[in-house]
Design an enzyme around this catalytic site. Structure first.
Site, PDB file in Angstrom:
ATOM      1  N   GLN A 136      58.433  51.559  12.826  1.00  0.00           N
ATOM      2  CA  GLN A 136      57.444  50.487  12.878  1.00  0.00           C
ATOM      3  C   GLN A 136      57.462  49.809  14.247  1.00  0.00           C
ATOM      4  O   GLN A 136      58.520  49.432  14.761  1.00  0.00           O
ATOM      5  CB  GLN A 136      57.748  49.470  11.755  1.00  0.00           C
ATOM      6  CG  GLN A 136      56.739  48.350  11.620  1.00  0.00           C
ATOM      7  CD  GLN A 136      55.377  48.809  11.091  1.00  0.00           C
ATOM      8  OE1 GLN A 136      55.265  49.839  10.433  1.00  0.00           O
ATOM      9  NE2 GLN A 136      54.352  48.048  11.390  1.00  0.00           N
ATOM     10  N   ASP A 166      53.065  59.467  12.539  1.00  0.00           N
ATOM     11  CA  ASP A 166      52.312  58.434  13.244  1.00  0.00           C
ATOM     12  C   ASP A 166      51.448  59.050  14.353  1.00  0.00           C
ATOM     13  O   ASP A 166      50.566  58.378  14.895  1.00  0.00           O
ATOM     14  CB  ASP A 166      53.318  57.477  13.896  1.00  0.00           C
ATOM     15  CG  ASP A 166      53.083  56.043  13.531  1.00  0.00           C
ATOM     16  OD1 ASP A 166      52.131  55.762  12.789  1.00  0.00           O
ATOM     17  OD2 ASP A 166      53.859  55.200  13.997  1.00  0.00           O
ATOM     18  N   LYS A 216      53.714  50.306   2.841  1.00  0.00           N
ATOM     19  CA  LYS A 216      53.834  51.756   3.086  1.00  0.00           C
ATOM     20  C   LYS A 216      54.751  52.373   2.039  1.00  0.00           C
ATOM     21  O   LYS A 216      54.435  53.408   1.448  1.00  0.00           O
ATOM     22  CB  LYS A 216      54.383  52.012   4.500  1.00  0.00           C
ATOM     23  CG  LYS A 216      53.335  51.826   5.587  1.00  0.00           C
ATOM     24  CD  LYS A 216      53.942  51.811   6.990  1.00  0.00           C
ATOM     25  CE  LYS A 216      52.836  51.502   8.005  1.00  0.00           C
ATOM     26  NZ  LYS A 216      53.341  51.183   9.339  1.00  0.00           N
TER      27      LYS A 216
HETATM   28  N1  GUN Z   1      52.562  48.637  13.753  1.00  0.00           N
HETATM   29  C1  GUN Z   1      51.289  48.322  13.404  1.00  0.00           C
HETATM   30  N2  GUN Z   1      50.587  49.426  13.118  1.00  0.00           N
HETATM   31  C2  GUN Z   1      51.429  50.472  13.294  1.00  0.00           C
HETATM   32  C3  GUN Z   1      51.287  51.869  13.143  1.00  0.00           C
HETATM   33  O1  GUN Z   1      50.243  52.405  12.799  1.00  0.00           O
HETATM   34  N3  GUN Z   1      52.403  52.615  13.414  1.00  0.00           N
HETATM   35  C4  GUN Z   1      53.555  52.054  13.808  1.00  0.00           C
HETATM   36  N4  GUN Z   1      54.595  52.867  14.044  1.00  0.00           N
HETATM   37  N5  GUN Z   1      53.724  50.763  13.955  1.00  0.00           N
HETATM   38  C5  GUN Z   1      52.666  49.970  13.692  1.00  0.00           C
END
Ligand code: GUN
Length: 296
Positions: free
Chosen positions: A98, A121, A54
């Site tokens: 995350q 998100d 990311k």
């Molecule tokens: N963990 C795995 N995929 C995601 C996601 O799309 N957002 C978040 N915050 N955590 C994740």
């Protein structure tokens, strides 16, 4: 019929280029650069890889990336305090915590602490409410990625189509159904308790499988010519004693019937981070009262 393969990897690459152009236009207009803050608690290796990717792609798109790594024994109050600092930080347009968080932390309380205008998100209840109410807001990345692929595949011709979403999770099933409804599809949400699931799926022009069951959707469930979006990522044993990745759709079988299908991997998966970049730019624009970028 042999289904056209919907190449999510290629679409995501194009989307990242468009976001990069949008970032340059934003910079020219405002003199500032959108910023994304990602918070990682603990040392889960898979999460660390996601967070690294990311950050890398955020910088490649010309945006600022702020990574906050906290130890696995971080207290709830300290995590919330960090989220509140990021809420108040003018250089931060998007905040992503995350998931999953270590077991002692309350995920709902942490996500709820994020300013919804920075919720890239799309997991905050206010984001879900805005989506359900048809108000402008941030849409979670995987559902948004699904919709972009569907629109592109069907040339935007969604009105009146029968869509069946299998799975009712907050992360994917519910928001995808809302987005399809907003695009004037006739939407059925199917799930583990749906009776005659195969018959329900068979009437769909658009199938979104987000149920977490390896290769559950079979060829005889699918209407000829349907657009099939496979959100599943399941690890199953392979013949060589290792594991392989499969979706929720029996890709080989369904490809003989469907009009178009996303592969696993290489379909919906690559769209997620590209949509996160897209959301960060949109959040930066929204917070300054600018309209959504027309490029998307
Ligand atoms: N963990 C795995 N995929 C995601 C996601 O799309 N957002 C978040 N915050 N955590 C994740």
């Amino acid at each position: 019929m042999t289904a056209a393969i919907i190449d999510g990897k290629e679409f995501a690459a194009g989307l990242r280029v468009r976001v990069g152009e949008g970032v340059q236009a934003f910079k020219a207009e405002t003199g500032s650069v959108p910023g994304l803050a990602v918070v990682l608690v603990g040392d889960d290796p898979a999460s660390a890889v996601y967070v690294r990717n990311k950050g890398k792609q955020t910088v490649e798109a010309g945006m600022n990336s702020f990574e906050h790594k906290l130890p696995s024994d971080t207290a709830q109050a300290d995590l919330i305090a960090l989220v509140e600092r990021l809420n108040a930080d003018e250089s931060v347009d998007g905040i992503l915590v995350q998931l999953p968080l270590p077991g002692h932390l309350d995920e709902l309380a942490v996500v709820s602490a994020i300013n919804p205008d920075k919720d890239v998100d799309g997991l905050h209840v206010v984001s879900a409410g805005r989506l359900a109410s048809g108000l402008p807001g941030l849409v979670s990345c995987t559902p948004l990625g699904c919709m972009m692929l569907i629109r592109d595949t069907l040339n935007g011709d969604l009105a009146g189509k029968e869509a069946v979403v299998i799975g009712r999770s907050i992360l994917v099933g519910k928001p995808v159904a809302q987005l399809l409804l907003a695009a004037n599809c006739t939407v059925t949400m199917a799930h583990s308790r749906t009776r005659d699931l195969a018959d329900v799926v068979r009437r769909a022009d658009i199938v979104v499988a987000a149920v977490g069951r390896p290769e559950m959707v079979k060829a005889d469930w699918v209407k000829p010519g349907a657009c099939v979006i496979d959100v599943g990522i399941n690890r199953v044993p392979a013949a060589d004693g290792k594991t392989r990745l499969v979706g929720d759709v029996d890709t080989a079988g369904v490809s003989a019937v469907a009009g178009s299908i996303t592969p696993v991997p290489g379909g919906v998966g690559p769209m997620t981070i590209a949509c996160l970049l897209h959301n960060t730019l949109q959040a930066a624009r929204m917070r300054r009262g600018m309209p959504q970028d027309r490029r998307f």
